[in-house]
Design an enzyme around this catalytic site. Structure first.
Site, short mmCIF file in Angstrom:
data_model
loop_
_atom_site.label_atom_id
_atom_site.label_comp_id
_atom_site.label_asym_id
_atom_site.label_seq_id
_atom_site.Cartn_x
_atom_site.Cartn_y
_atom_site.Cartn_z
N SER A 16 0.94 -1.19 -0.01
CA SER A 16 0.00 -0.04 0.12
C SER A 16 0.86 1.28 0.10
O SER A 16 0.37 2.41 -0.55
CB SER A 16 -0.89 0.09 1.16
OG SER A 16 -0.28 0.12 2.48
N ASN A 17 1.99 1.26 0.48
CA ASN A 17 3.07 2.23 0.67
C ASN A 17 3.63 2.46 -0.80
O ASN A 17 3.80 3.59 -1.26
CB ASN A 17 4.11 2.26 1.72
CG ASN A 17 3.53 2.99 2.98
OD1 ASN A 17 3.36 3.92 2.94
ND2 ASN A 17 3.14 1.75 3.76
N LEU A 96 16.93 -7.01 6.68
CA LEU A 96 17.83 -6.38 7.17
C LEU A 96 18.79 -5.91 5.85
O LEU A 96 19.42 -6.92 5.17
CB LEU A 96 18.74 -6.42 8.07
CG LEU A 96 19.70 -5.48 8.60
CD1 LEU A 96 18.88 -4.31 8.95
CD2 LEU A 96 20.36 -5.85 9.77
N ASN A 111 13.14 4.73 5.12
CA ASN A 111 12.19 3.68 5.42
C ASN A 111 11.09 4.14 6.26
O ASN A 111 11.24 5.33 6.65
CB ASN A 111 13.14 2.56 6.28
CG ASN A 111 12.15 1.29 7.04
OD1 ASN A 111 11.43 0.84 6.22
ND2 ASN A 111 12.23 1.41 8.36
N HIS A 113 8.09 3.43 9.08
CA HIS A 113 7.85 2.36 10.07
C HIS A 113 6.60 3.03 10.81
O HIS A 113 6.26 4.22 11.06
CB HIS A 113 9.08 2.58 11.16
CG HIS A 113 8.95 1.57 12.26
ND1 HIS A 113 9.04 0.25 12.10
CD2 HIS A 113 8.49 1.67 13.68
CE1 HIS A 113 8.87 -0.58 13.30
NE2 HIS A 113 8.49 0.64 14.22
N ASP A 154 15.24 -0.23 11.46
CA ASP A 154 14.36 1.11 12.01
C ASP A 154 15.24 1.90 12.62
O ASP A 154 14.72 2.47 13.91
CB ASP A 154 13.23 0.33 13.02
CG ASP A 154 12.29 -0.61 12.11
OD1 ASP A 154 12.06 -0.47 11.09
OD2 ASP A 154 12.02 -1.44 13.05
N GLU A 183 0.96 6.78 7.05
CA GLU A 183 1.97 6.42 6.35
C GLU A 183 1.77 6.94 5.04
O GLU A 183 2.75 7.51 4.23
CB GLU A 183 2.11 4.89 6.38
CG GLU A 183 2.56 4.56 7.60
CD GLU A 183 2.59 2.83 7.59
OE1 GLU A 183 3.46 2.41 6.37
OE2 GLU A 183 2.12 2.14 8.74
C1 GAR Z 1 3.76 -0.66 6.78
O1 GAR Z 1 2.86 -0.50 7.78
C2 GAR Z 1 5.15 -0.39 7.23
O2 GAR Z 1 5.20 0.93 8.07
C3 GAR Z 1 5.66 -1.51 7.87
O3 GAR Z 1 5.10 -2.47 6.97
C4 GAR Z 1 3.95 -2.28 6.42
C5 GAR Z 1 3.82 -2.47 4.94
O4 GAR Z 1 2.69 -2.34 4.43
N1 GAR Z 1 7.04 -1.54 8.11
C6 GAR Z 1 7.70 -1.99 9.08
O5 GAR Z 1 7.07 -2.40 10.04
C7 GAR Z 1 9.33 -1.81 9.18
N2 GAR Z 1 9.76 -1.97 10.24
P1 GAR Z 1 2.32 -2.28 2.82
O6 GAR Z 1 3.00 -3.19 2.25
O7 GAR Z 1 1.00 -1.95 2.68
O8 GAR Z 1 3.09 -0.97 2.60
#
Ligand code: GAR
Length: 208
Positions: A16-17, A96, A111, A113, A154, A183
């Site tokens: 989604s990001n 990582l 990144n 988070h 992170d 986000e």
């Molecule tokens: C997001 O919420 C991001 O912040 C998190 O993974 C998700 C991915 O969602 N990342 C972490 O937790 C990093 N430590 P997405 O695939 O829908 O973008």
């Protein structure tokens, strides 16, 4: 910055990001920027599907398929070189990055988070794990953070944070929903700051 951004998005999840970044480019909020490739360590990641349906090169590169870490890193670096990538966005990438990649792209890796770092970050802190930990600890606010990436999980100088209040009956799922909204707003904003050359690192303190 005059140079256009050639962005590689690394993602292990639904993407989604990645979609938020693509939308920001398409709507003209992010100028002079292109997502040139998406790399995932998960074969069935939704992010790879999103890439394909947007005509973006999609790569499944998993360490399990290489006999050692160097070969795995080389496979990633070959893709980054091939696409002349000058910015890496980690968007739910659960591995990582090797020091060799961090060094090569120092201060060119961001990144996102789903918590207010430096709290609730680190190995194993992803997805609902993060929101569960926040609720269990009795925090009244949480949020999302975009930061520059260094050799630790992170970790690295923070670019943008935005917070949200927890409701009394908050669940990990409801908190995740609220925070994902944040986000999708702040990640494109952070990339815009980067694209406009507004992020300057002086003694590891970020000036905007
Ligand atoms: C997001 O919420 C991001 O912040 C998190 O993974 C998700 C991915 O969602 N990342 C972490 O937790 C990093 N430590 P997405 O695939 O829908 O973008």
């Amino acid at each position: 910055m005059n140079e256009g951004l050639k962005i590689a998005v690394f993602a292990s999840g639904k993407g989604s990001n990645l979609q938020a970044i693509i939308d920001a480019i398409e709507s003209g909020k992010l100028l002079n920027s292109e997502v040139v490739c998406v790399i995932s360590n998960k074969k069935d990641a939704g992010a790879l599907e999103i890439a394909k349906s947007n005509g973006i090169s999609a790569y499944y590169i998993a360490s399990e398929n290489y006999s050692n870490r160097d070969d795995f890193d080389s496979a990633i670096i070959d893709v980054l070189n091939f696409h002349s990538v000058n910015l890496i966005l980690l968007a739910g990438y659960l591995k990582l990055l090797s020091p060799i990649i961090v060094q090569k792209y120092r201060n060119r890796i961001l990144n996102i988070h789903p918590a207010l770092l430096p709290k609730f970050g680190g190995k194993g802190m992803y997805g609902l794990n993060v929101h569960r930990a926040v609720i269990e600890s009795g925090e009244k606010i949480s949020g999302a953070t975009v930061h520059l990436v260094d050799e630790e999980y992170d970790h690295g100088p923070i670019i943008i944070q935005e917070s949200v209040e927890l409701d009394p009956d908050e669940t990990p799922e409801s908190l995740q929903k609220k925070i994902q909204k944040i986000e999708h707003k702040i990640y494109p904003e952070a990339v815009k700051l980067f694209a406009e050359g507004k992020i300057k690192i002086q003694n590891e303190i970020i000036m905007k």
